[in-house]
Design a protein around this motif. Structure first.
Motif, PDB file in Angstrom:
ATOM      1  N   ALA A  55     -41.883  14.622  -4.310  1.00 24.45           N
ATOM      2  CA  ALA A  55     -42.605  14.687  -3.033  1.00 24.45           C
ATOM      3  C   ALA A  55     -41.636  14.700  -1.866  1.00 24.45           C
ATOM      4  N   LEU A  56     -40.718  13.750  -1.858  1.00 32.84           N
ATOM      5  CA  LEU A  56     -39.795  13.636  -0.725  1.00 32.84           C
ATOM      6  C   LEU A  56     -38.792  14.777  -0.678  1.00 32.84           C
ATOM      7  N   GLU A  57     -38.384  15.288  -1.854  1.00 32.76           N
ATOM      8  CA  GLU A  57     -37.455  16.432  -1.873  1.00 32.76           C
ATOM      9  C   GLU A  57     -38.072  17.680  -1.267  1.00 32.76           C
ATOM     10  N   SER A  58     -39.374  17.800  -1.341  1.00 34.65           N
ATOM     11  CA  SER A  58     -40.012  19.030  -0.859  1.00 34.65           C
ATOM     12  C   SER A  58     -40.204  19.051   0.661  1.00 34.65           C
ATOM     13  N   ILE A  59     -39.903  17.944   1.321  1.00 35.01           N
ATOM     14  CA  ILE A  59     -40.004  17.897   2.780  1.00 35.01           C
ATOM     15  C   ILE A  59     -38.613  18.179   3.350  1.00 35.01           C
ATOM     16  N   ILE A  60     -38.466  19.291   4.030  1.00 37.54           N
ATOM     17  CA  ILE A  60     -37.157  19.754   4.485  1.00 37.54           C
ATOM     18  C   ILE A  60     -36.599  18.897   5.616  1.00 37.54           C
ATOM     19  N   GLU A  61     -37.379  18.710   6.655  1.00 35.69           N
ATOM     20  CA  GLU A  61     -36.864  17.987   7.822  1.00 35.69           C
ATOM     21  C   GLU A  61     -37.255  16.514   7.745  1.00 35.69           C
ATOM     22  N   PRO A  62     -36.467  15.644   8.357  1.00 41.44           N
ATOM     23  CA  PRO A  62     -36.827  14.222   8.347  1.00 41.44           C
ATOM     24  C   PRO A  62     -38.251  14.030   8.888  1.00 41.44           C
ATOM     25  N   SER A  63     -39.026  13.229   8.190  1.00 41.69           N
ATOM     26  CA  SER A  63     -40.435  13.053   8.534  1.00 41.69           C
ATOM     27  C   SER A  63     -40.857  11.604   8.369  1.00 41.69           C
ATOM     28  N   ARG A  64     -41.961  11.269   9.031  1.00 41.45           N
ATOM     29  CA  ARG A  64     -42.611   9.974   8.812  1.00 41.45           C
ATOM     30  C   ARG A  64     -43.591  10.177   7.670  1.00 41.45           C
ATOM     31  N   VAL A  65     -43.388   9.428   6.595  1.00 41.27           N
ATOM     32  CA  VAL A  65     -44.183   9.624   5.381  1.00 41.27           C
ATOM     33  C   VAL A  65     -44.928   8.341   5.040  1.00 41.27           C
ATOM     34  N   LEU A  66     -46.230   8.468   4.907  1.00 44.97           N
ATOM     35  CA  LEU A  66     -47.033   7.393   4.336  1.00 44.97           C
ATOM     36  C   LEU A  66     -47.231   7.781   2.879  1.00 44.97           C
ATOM     37  N   LEU A  67     -46.581   7.065   1.991  1.00 39.31           N
ATOM     38  CA  LEU A  67     -46.571   7.426   0.576  1.00 39.31           C
ATOM     39  C   LEU A  67     -47.451   6.452  -0.201  1.00 39.31           C
ATOM     40  N   LYS A  68     -48.529   6.997  -0.737  1.00 42.32           N
ATOM     41  CA  LYS A  68     -49.481   6.195  -1.487  1.00 42.32           C
ATOM     42  C   LYS A  68     -49.134   6.280  -2.979  1.00 42.32           C
ATOM     43  N   THR A  69     -49.003   5.127  -3.630  1.00 42.56           N
ATOM     44  CA  THR A  69     -48.671   5.090  -5.049  1.00 42.56           C
ATOM     45  C   THR A  69     -49.340   3.891  -5.702  1.00 42.56           C
ATOM     46  N   ASP A  70     -49.665   4.046  -6.982  1.00 42.48           N
ATOM     47  CA  ASP A  70     -50.178   2.906  -7.734  1.00 42.48           C
ATOM     48  C   ASP A  70     -49.063   2.254  -8.553  1.00 42.48           C
ATOM     49  N   SER A  71     -47.835   2.721  -8.366  1.00 39.28           N
ATOM     50  CA  SER A  71     -46.693   2.192  -9.115  1.00 39.28           C
ATOM     51  C   SER A  71     -46.174   0.908  -8.476  1.00 39.28           C
TER      52      SER A  71
END
Length: 154
Positions: A55-71
């Motif tokens: 997921a993070l590799e596919s975002i080219i420019e620095p971004s604010r990411v809200l990453l939802k995970t059940d891990s």
């Protein structure tokens, strides 16, 4: 800096066994983008880590990411600064065992340093995560079908 919400999931058929991952990106304008992948041999934790990395590799420019995970492994690593302790302890965990999947964790740390990532807990009660879970399992089925077809054609 752009904003994106990503729901990630990793799955494994057996543990270890064939794995799959999925990401559902939700952009501020409501658009969605789905990415999935197959891992021939994985563990559940590794599949979850790979889902976040992809997921993070596919975002080219620095971004604010809200990453939802059940891990819980992924979330706890960042919520409880396992990274700092692992590095200080020569990549050993609290049980003094070598940290599993170190190269993947190192890549994830690079990506988290590049973006502004906030990890949040999700579950199958969240419809978006339920979709991500289904997509990760579908990636396993499709990956295994492709491997089977290749073996039959060989």
């Amino acid at each position: 800096m752009k904003d994106v919400i990503i729901d990630t999931d990793g799955a494994c058929s057996g543990n270890p066994g064939p794995g799959g991952w999925s990401n559902i990106f939700v952009y501020p304008n409501g658009d969605e983008e789905i990415k999935t992948g197959f891992i021939p041999y994985s563990t559940n934790n590794l599949s979850e880590i790979i889902a976040v990395i992809r997921a993070l590799e596919s975002i080219i420019e620095p971004s604010r990411v809200l990453l939802k995970t059940d891990s819980s492994v992924v979330r706890n690593c960042f919520d409880h600064d396992w990274r700092g302790r692992w590095i200080a302890n020569g990549w050993r965990n609290s049980k003094n065992k070598l940290v599993e999947h170190r190269p993947f964790w190192e890549r994830l740390f690079e990506l988290v340093d590049y973006h502004k990532v906030r990890f949040v807990k999700t579950s199958d009660a969240d419809p978006l995560h339920k979709r991500a879970d289904g997509l990760a399992k579908k990636a396993i089925r499709e990956g295994l079908a492709e491997v089977k077809a290749q073996l039959q054609g060989a």
